[in-house]
Scaffold this active site. Structure first.
Site, PDB file in Angstrom:
ATOM      1  N   ASP A  45      62.975 -40.332  28.287  1.00 48.09           N
ATOM      2  CA  ASP A  45      63.252 -41.649  28.861  1.00 48.09           C
ATOM      3  C   ASP A  45      64.632 -41.608  29.510  1.00 48.09           C
ATOM      4  O   ASP A  45      65.232 -40.541  29.662  1.00 48.09           O
ATOM      5  CB  ASP A  45      63.150 -42.743  27.795  1.00 48.09           C
ATOM      6  CG  ASP A  45      64.274 -42.671  26.764  1.00 48.09           C
ATOM      7  OD1 ASP A  45      65.056 -41.687  26.762  1.00 48.09           O
ATOM      8  OD2 ASP A  45      64.392 -43.611  25.962  1.00 48.09           O
ATOM      9  N   LYS A  92      55.501 -39.707  29.511  1.00 49.31           N
ATOM     10  CA  LYS A  92      56.417 -40.090  28.444  1.00 49.31           C
ATOM     11  C   LYS A  92      55.671 -40.800  27.316  1.00 49.31           C
ATOM     12  O   LYS A  92      55.867 -40.495  26.130  1.00 49.31           O
ATOM     13  CB  LYS A  92      57.519 -40.996  28.987  1.00 49.31           C
ATOM     14  CG  LYS A  92      58.589 -41.356  27.954  1.00 49.31           C
ATOM     15  CD  LYS A  92      59.423 -42.542  28.383  1.00 49.31           C
ATOM     16  CE  LYS A  92      58.665 -43.835  28.148  1.00 49.31           C
ATOM     17  NZ  LYS A  92      59.479 -45.041  28.354  1.00 49.31           N
TER      18      LYS A  92
END
Length: 254
Positions: free
Chosen positions: A180, A162
């Protein structure tokens, strides 16, 4: 859906085993349970295009909310943001980045002083260690520059997929999708993906989002999840894609 029918079969078999025969009531209960737990369908290609057309019309140039000065401070800010709010990270990094906005300056500051700057952030001890570790790698292996390579970024201390995707997108303008909790929730809720892992959701979104919207897609989804499509009580009455969203339990206006 395939999963729903699988749920029906497994519950029915358990019911039969406990009673010695299927029983109509057990089958009905299993069917009702499967319907309750079944996921909504997925949006069509045209509906997905309309979702992102509306996001674009409402906010043509969405921005990440982590404050940063350059690719290095962006990288540090995203590492610090794990299990923390952007607002909380910004509060800590304003002073930190005034003192150290390059890997060399961060190393000169040292781990103990970095801890002092970020002690209001969760897991600050481990994060300070990672900030120093990644800074050392950047100085030793990349001349103090943040590489525009997601695989290399993921090899740095404290940097996961991420984080690498955020840096690649914001710092280097690559059309990546950083998944997320907000992106994961919104994608599954509105009908963009049925992925059960961040990677599965990322792959789904990269496949279904029209190319012209990919650059800003994860920002639109993050902001939508943060301010409208909230985890506990989505504000469906003011959602600009309410009529397209497949979420069955829409919140009525207060």
């Amino acid at each position: 859906m395939a999963k729903a029918s699988s749920d029906i079969r497994s519950v029915s078999i358990r019911s039969s085993a406990s009673k010695g025969k299927p029983g109509k009531a057990g089958t009905i209960a299993a069917t009702n349970s499967a319907k309750k737990n079944a996921k909504p369908g997925l949006l069509s290609e045209a509906e997905i295009r309309e979702v992102f057309r509306r996001f674009h019309a409402a906010n043509p140039e969405p921005k990440g909310e982590l404050e940063h000065i350059n690719p290095y401070t962006l990288l540090v800010a995203v590492v610090l943001s794990a299990q923390a709010t952007d607002a909380g990270v910004n509060k800590a990094t304003r002073a930190l980045f005034k003192a150290a906005d390059t890997p060399e300056k961060m190393l000169a500051l040292g781990e103990e002083k970095v801890r002092d700057y970020i002690k209001t952030i969760g897991l600050f001890r481990a994060k300070a260690k990672n900030v120093i570790g990644l800074s050392q790698r950047l100085v030793d292996d990349f001349g103090g520059e943040v590489p525009a390579d997601s695989d290399i970024l993921e090899s740095l201390p404290g940097v996961g997929r991420k984080t690498a995707n955020v840096v690649m997108n914001i710092a280097f303008q690559h059309p990546t999708i950083a998944v997320d909790t907000h992106v994961f929730r919104v994608a599954n809720r509105i009908g963009l993906s049925h992925g059960t892992t961040p990677l599965a959701v990322e792959e789904d979104l990269l496949r279904v989002i029209p190319p012209e919207y990919l650059m800003h897609a994860h920002h639109w989804l993050i902001l939508h999840g943060r301010y409208v499509c909230k985890a506990r009580k989505p504000e469906c009455w003011r959602c600009l894609i309410n009529d397209l969203c497949l979420y069955p339990d829409k919140t009525p206006a207060p």
